[in-house]
Scaffold this active site. Structure first.
Site, PDB file in Angstrom:
ATOM      1  N   LYS A  70      -2.197  -1.890  -3.477  1.00  0.00           N
ATOM      2  CA  LYS A  70      -3.232  -0.318  -3.447  1.00  0.00           C
ATOM      3  C   LYS A  70      -2.445   0.907  -3.595  1.00  0.00           C
ATOM      4  O   LYS A  70      -1.373   0.919  -2.466  1.00  0.00           O
ATOM      5  CB  LYS A  70      -4.224  -0.423  -2.640  1.00  0.00           C
ATOM      6  CG  LYS A  70      -4.794   0.573  -1.793  1.00  0.00           C
ATOM      7  CD  LYS A  70      -5.240   0.619  -0.715  1.00  0.00           C
ATOM      8  CE  LYS A  70      -6.323   1.987  -0.228  1.00  0.00           C
ATOM      9  NZ  LYS A  70      -6.679   1.999   1.119  1.00  0.00           N
ATOM     10  N   LYS A 100       0.792  -1.296  -0.061  1.00  0.00           N
ATOM     11  CA  LYS A 100       0.162   0.344  -0.433  1.00  0.00           C
ATOM     12  C   LYS A 100       1.119   1.186   0.458  1.00  0.00           C
ATOM     13  O   LYS A 100       1.672   1.605   1.176  1.00  0.00           O
ATOM     14  CB  LYS A 100      -0.956   0.230   1.206  1.00  0.00           C
ATOM     15  CG  LYS A 100      -2.018   1.600   1.698  1.00  0.00           C
ATOM     16  CD  LYS A 100      -2.832   1.549   2.205  1.00  0.00           C
ATOM     17  CE  LYS A 100      -3.343   2.208   2.321  1.00  0.00           C
ATOM     18  NZ  LYS A 100      -4.396   2.221   3.667  1.00  0.00           N
TER      19      LYS A 100
HETATM   20  C1  PBG Z   1      -7.572   3.512   5.804  1.00  0.00           C
HETATM   21  C2  PBG Z   1      -8.087   3.552   4.393  1.00  0.00           C
HETATM   22  C3  PBG Z   1      -7.729   4.715   2.945  1.00  0.00           C
HETATM   23  C4  PBG Z   1      -8.521   3.248   2.319  1.00  0.00           C
HETATM   24  C5  PBG Z   1      -8.678   2.283   2.190  1.00  0.00           C
HETATM   25  N1  PBG Z   1      -8.702   2.108   3.428  1.00  0.00           N
HETATM   26  C6  PBG Z   1      -7.254   5.355   3.149  1.00  0.00           C
HETATM   27  C7  PBG Z   1      -5.858   5.577   3.802  1.00  0.00           C
HETATM   28  O1  PBG Z   1      -5.122   4.837   3.715  1.00  0.00           O
HETATM   29  O2  PBG Z   1      -5.797   6.795   3.900  1.00  0.00           O
HETATM   30  C8  PBG Z   1      -8.408   4.077   0.590  1.00  0.00           C
HETATM   31  C9  PBG Z   1      -9.128   3.881  -0.672  1.00  0.00           C
HETATM   32  C10 PBG Z   1      -9.583   4.908  -1.169  1.00  0.00           C
HETATM   33  O3  PBG Z   1      -9.168   5.590  -1.588  1.00  0.00           O
HETATM   34  O4  PBG Z   1     -10.386   4.130  -2.331  1.00  0.00           O
HETATM   35  N2  PBG Z   1      -7.026   2.775   6.392  1.00  0.00           N
END
Ligand code: PBG
Length: 337
Positions: free
Chosen positions: A260, A206
């Site tokens: 992601k 991520k």
């Molecule tokens: C939180 C989380 C995030 C997303 C999913 N879980 C955002 C972040 O890490 O700030 C993002 C999903 C999206 O942008 O559609 N841990």
């Protein structure tokens, strides 16, 4: 994936690649990849209250749903054949604390939403994020002390969060926090509480991405967030590191892994699938959705064709499934084809 010949065999004029593109039936016959409803996971935002569908300004046509509407929409998703949803709560700001207590309240919004969906739509899978950002007054995925995100203290809270979600009926725990070692501890905690069959889909690679912006609006963590997430989410410049992250999470007990964001990281999806042959998922995130939506609303491109092309691109890169805000629309389009 099968090895490919490095050089095409044959040469023009005897070889003409356009021959196989001549008609729709021919193109269908030689098509290498396809998208099916089985590939779609629908992320949904849930809020407190009754009979409300609250719009999200940076994500047109996506709503925060109260549990009554959530159950109805999830039932529609199930009827369309979508295998699973991913649940995200919009937590009332008054419940956010530095220790993120609400994350492990067995009666919090996520747990109530899980129970309501399981009661009315038992055959759809439920995936829940494990991370503290919706519950934390600092807006971070972990516990913050003097500006530092504490790894090991955060893991203790993540384990408690995972357990209340599993007890409520969550099928797949999806740690999205990027703390080191959390998959191992969450697996142990789940097993210790009798949830051997609850799976872990780890947000393994991520990245610290600007494209999460609209999601932070949707869950209300944007205002709270102090600083950025670069000390725990990955540097967008790295791919070898992504493979190490994935390898560790598999070693620690992840059943499935995720990359992601999606679109700017197709190379990572490809490398992860090639290297590990694990069930590999990709998150087509909020900012990617917002870009296509905005261009569509402005008449700059055909929205429907654009998102279908993107979803197919994920399949081509090697993804086994896609978490996408377009899941309902995509399932409807696939049904008509
Ligand atoms: C939180 C989380 C995030 C997303 C999913 N879980 C955002 C972040 O890490 O700030 C993002 C999903 C999206 O942008 O559609 N841990």
């Amino acid at each position: 994936m099968t090895p490919r010949l490095s050089q095409p065999v044959g040469a023009y004029p005897r070889t003409r690649l356009r021959r196989n593109r001549r008609t729709p039936w021919l193109r269908r016959m030689v098509r290498e990849h396809s998208l099916s409803v089985d590939d779609l996971i629908w992320p949904v935002f849930v809020i407190e209250g009754d009979n409300e569908r609250a719009p999200i300004s940076s994500m047109p046509d996506v709503y925060r749903l109260t549990i009554d509407h959530l159950v109805k929409d999830v039932s529609k998703a199930h009827d369309l054949g979508i295998p699973a949803i991913a649940l995200f709560p919009y937590v009332n700001p008054s419940l956010k604390t530095p220790e993120a207590h609400e994350a492990f309240n067995p009666d919090n919004l996520v747990c109530r939403a899980i129970r309501a969906v399981k009661d009315k739509v038992p055959d759809i899978g439920i995936i829940c994020d494990v991370a503290l950002d919706p519950f934390n007054s600092d807006g971070h995925d972990g516990i913050v002390s003097d500006g530092v995100i504490l790894n090991d203290q955060t893991i203790d809270v993540l384990c408690k969060q995972a357990i209340v979600q599993a007890q409520a009926g969550c099928d797949i725990i999806a740690p999205s926090d990027m703390m080191d070692g959390r998959v191992r501890h969450i697996r142990d905690a789940l097993d210790g509480d009798g949830h051997q069959d609850v799976a872990i889909m780890s947000y393994a690679a991520k990245y610290a991405s600007v494209f999460y912006g609209p999601f932070r609006d949707a869950v209300g963590s944007k205002g709270a967030l102090k600083g950025d997430k670069k000390t725990y989410q990955m540097d967008p410049a790295n791919t070898d590191e992504a493979l190490r992250e994935v390898a560790l999470d598999i070693e620690e007990g992840a059943d499935m892994v995720m990359v992601k964001p999606g679109l700017p990281y197709l190379d990572v999806v490809y490398r992860v699938k090639e290297a590990f042959n694990m069930p590999t998922f990709v998150y087509h995130i909020s900012g990617e959705y917002a870009m296509i939506k905005a261009a569509g609303q402005n008449g700059w491109l055909d929205y429907d064709q654009a998102f279908m092309e993107v979803l197919l691109g994920f399949k081509r890169a090697g993804a086994d499934g896609i978490i996408t805000y377009t899941a309902i629309e995509a399932a409807e389009r696939l049904q008509k084809q």
